[in-house]
Write a protein that holds these residues in place. Sequence first.
Motif, mmCIF file in Angstrom:
data_model
loop_
_atom_site.group_PDB
_atom_site.id
_atom_site.type_symbol
_atom_site.label_atom_id
_atom_site.label_comp_id
_atom_site.label_asym_id
_atom_site.label_seq_id
_atom_site.Cartn_x
_atom_site.Cartn_y
_atom_site.Cartn_z
ATOM 1 N N VAL A 1 0.897 -1.249 0.003
ATOM 2 C CA VAL A 1 0.074 -0.115 0.056
ATOM 3 C C VAL A 1 0.744 1.308 -0.219
ATOM 4 C CG1 VAL A 1 -1.790 1.498 1.287
ATOM 5 C CG2 VAL A 1 -2.047 -1.040 0.948
ATOM 6 N N ILE A 2 1.957 1.255 0.890
ATOM 7 C CA ILE A 2 2.921 2.472 0.953
ATOM 8 C C ILE A 2 3.604 2.496 -0.430
ATOM 9 C CG2 ILE A 2 4.685 3.560 2.131
ATOM 10 C CD1 ILE A 2 1.950 3.276 3.384
ATOM 11 N N GLY A 3 3.953 1.581 -0.945
ATOM 12 C CA GLY A 3 4.956 1.412 -2.046
ATOM 13 C C GLY A 3 3.850 1.950 -3.326
ATOM 14 N N LEU A 4 2.397 1.647 -3.231
ATOM 15 C CA LEU A 4 1.679 2.165 -4.437
ATOM 16 C C LEU A 4 1.697 3.672 -4.237
ATOM 17 C CD1 LEU A 4 -0.920 -0.505 -4.610
ATOM 18 C CD2 LEU A 4 0.679 -0.047 -6.431
ATOM 19 N N LEU A 5 1.446 3.931 -3.028
ATOM 20 C CA LEU A 5 1.146 5.501 -2.330
ATOM 21 C C LEU A 5 2.553 6.441 -2.905
ATOM 22 C CD1 LEU A 5 -0.933 7.368 -1.134
ATOM 23 C CD2 LEU A 5 0.346 7.105 0.973
ATOM 24 N N ARG A 6 3.453 5.761 -2.592
ATOM 25 C CA ARG A 6 4.953 6.542 -2.753
ATOM 26 C C ARG A 6 4.880 6.655 -4.562
ATOM 27 N NH1 ARG A 6 8.780 7.554 0.698
ATOM 28 N NH2 ARG A 6 8.765 6.402 2.860
ATOM 29 N N GLU A 7 4.369 5.787 -5.429
ATOM 30 C CA GLU A 7 4.760 5.805 -6.605
ATOM 31 C C GLU A 7 3.478 6.527 -7.281
ATOM 32 O OE1 GLU A 7 6.541 4.225 -9.068
ATOM 33 O OE2 GLU A 7 7.643 3.432 -7.497
ATOM 34 N N PHE A 8 2.472 6.782 -6.713
ATOM 35 C CA PHE A 8 1.303 7.470 -7.159
ATOM 36 C C PHE A 8 1.704 9.258 -6.940
ATOM 37 C CE2 PHE A 8 -2.097 4.044 -6.431
ATOM 38 C CZ PHE A 8 -1.759 3.778 -7.848
ATOM 39 N N THR A 9 2.436 9.239 -5.842
ATOM 40 C CA THR A 9 2.716 10.535 -5.596
ATOM 41 C C THR A 9 4.195 11.146 -5.856
ATOM 42 O OG1 THR A 9 3.263 10.119 -3.108
ATOM 43 C CG2 THR A 9 1.098 10.712 -3.649
ATOM 44 N N SER A 10 4.739 10.300 -6.761
ATOM 45 C CA SER A 10 6.089 10.718 -6.820
ATOM 46 C C SER A 10 6.180 11.918 -7.449
ATOM 47 C CB SER A 10 6.843 9.383 -7.799
ATOM 48 O OG SER A 10 8.210 9.870 -8.284
ATOM 49 N N ASN B 1 8.494 12.781 -9.670
ATOM 50 C CA ASN B 1 8.937 12.479 -10.888
ATOM 51 C C ASN B 1 7.959 12.063 -12.069
ATOM 52 O OD1 ASN B 1 11.846 13.201 -10.126
ATOM 53 N ND2 ASN B 1 11.994 11.357 -9.554
ATOM 54 N N ASP B 2 7.478 10.745 -11.843
ATOM 55 C CA ASP B 2 6.527 10.325 -12.685
ATOM 56 C C ASP B 2 5.127 9.955 -11.929
ATOM 57 O OD1 ASP B 2 7.497 8.271 -11.313
ATOM 58 O OD2 ASP B 2 8.476 7.157 -13.034
ATOM 59 N N GLY B 3 4.898 10.189 -11.075
ATOM 60 C CA GLY B 3 3.664 9.999 -10.137
ATOM 61 C C GLY B 3 2.371 10.626 -10.844
ATOM 62 N N ILE B 4 1.572 9.909 -10.939
ATOM 63 C CA ILE B 4 0.103 10.252 -11.491
ATOM 64 C C ILE B 4 -0.285 11.465 -10.870
ATOM 65 C CG2 ILE B 4 -1.354 8.629 -10.341
ATOM 66 C CD1 ILE B 4 -3.112 8.379 -12.693
ATOM 67 N N VAL B 5 -0.332 11.755 -9.669
ATOM 68 C CA VAL B 5 -0.846 12.800 -8.952
ATOM 69 C C VAL B 5 -0.050 13.928 -9.242
ATOM 70 C CG1 VAL B 5 -1.144 13.950 -6.722
ATOM 71 C CG2 VAL B 5 -1.607 11.645 -6.806
#
Length: 325
Positions: free
Chosen positions: A147-156, A158-162
């Motif tokens: 869950v935290i890994g996905l959260l980090r990816e989404f809010t990155s 550099n390339d996070g979707i957010v």
Amino acid sequence: MSTSNVERGITSIESLGTSVHEKGSWWRYVRRNPALYVMLLPGLLNLLLFKYLPMWGIVIGFQQFHPALGVLGSKWVGFKHYIDFFNDPYFFRLVRNTLLLGVYTLAFSFPAPIVLALLLNEVRSIGFKRVTQTISYMPYFISTVVVIGLLREFTSPNDGIVNAAIAALGGERIPFFLRPLWFPPLYVISGIWAQIGFSSIIYLAAMANINPELYESAVIDGARRFRQVWHITIPSILPVIVILFILAVGGILATDFQKILLMYSPFTYETADVISTYIYRVGIESEGSNFSYATAVGVFTALISLIFLIITNRVAKSMSETSLW
């Protein structure tokens, strides 16, 4: 859980209590129904071995504990560690962060499954309802690390979707995990996403036990769906809500240690460092771990949680007929 299963369970419990009362002898009832008490043994043993027996360890909070000397050989220092914690320069920050995260969770995460359960209860398409329930339940079974890994990816940044959406709207990319201001929202939102579906089950089970004739009478009286929810559904599940609210307030200091440990960093200590992470650093992670000090801090937290639980229970008992005792 179907309505018939809930009703049968309630009937069984009521008949059990009536039977014991009528016999007038608890031991006689045990001898006549040994299988029921054998089934209780695994749960009782688990409670005894992993909940009650370890409680003797709180004595090291009043000692200068050394593993080599053991509990009996370690020096008693009384309330020294408690006084040291109150005088700790991080005391107010730890208590403030713990309380704030607990209050935010209570304010947003507690009502979320109630709202979801109310919405699902109004869905008339069985297929759509089952698919929605399955989708909402799935995050509960995902590891916190994932869950935290996905959260980090989404809010990155550099390339996070957010951040991609923020940049597309003309905004500046935000390093969410490095900003203390964003830690509480990320903590609460991720908790809601992971828990909302599974937590709604108990409310759906309570709604399944509501007498359908109440809704039929409301329809005859001209009540629309919102009126039915407000005057029938919510009052019917209110005892369940009150009990869970009391327990939630009692656990307001019990922040999700694992998730915070995965999310926080020295950059976000200002809002992310809580009592449980402080205990971990002092009692385990730091060189020359101070087990006694960490135990004292843990006992202090448990005592405050107990006070919150007692106060909330008394308030609930004075305002309604529902309470823990």
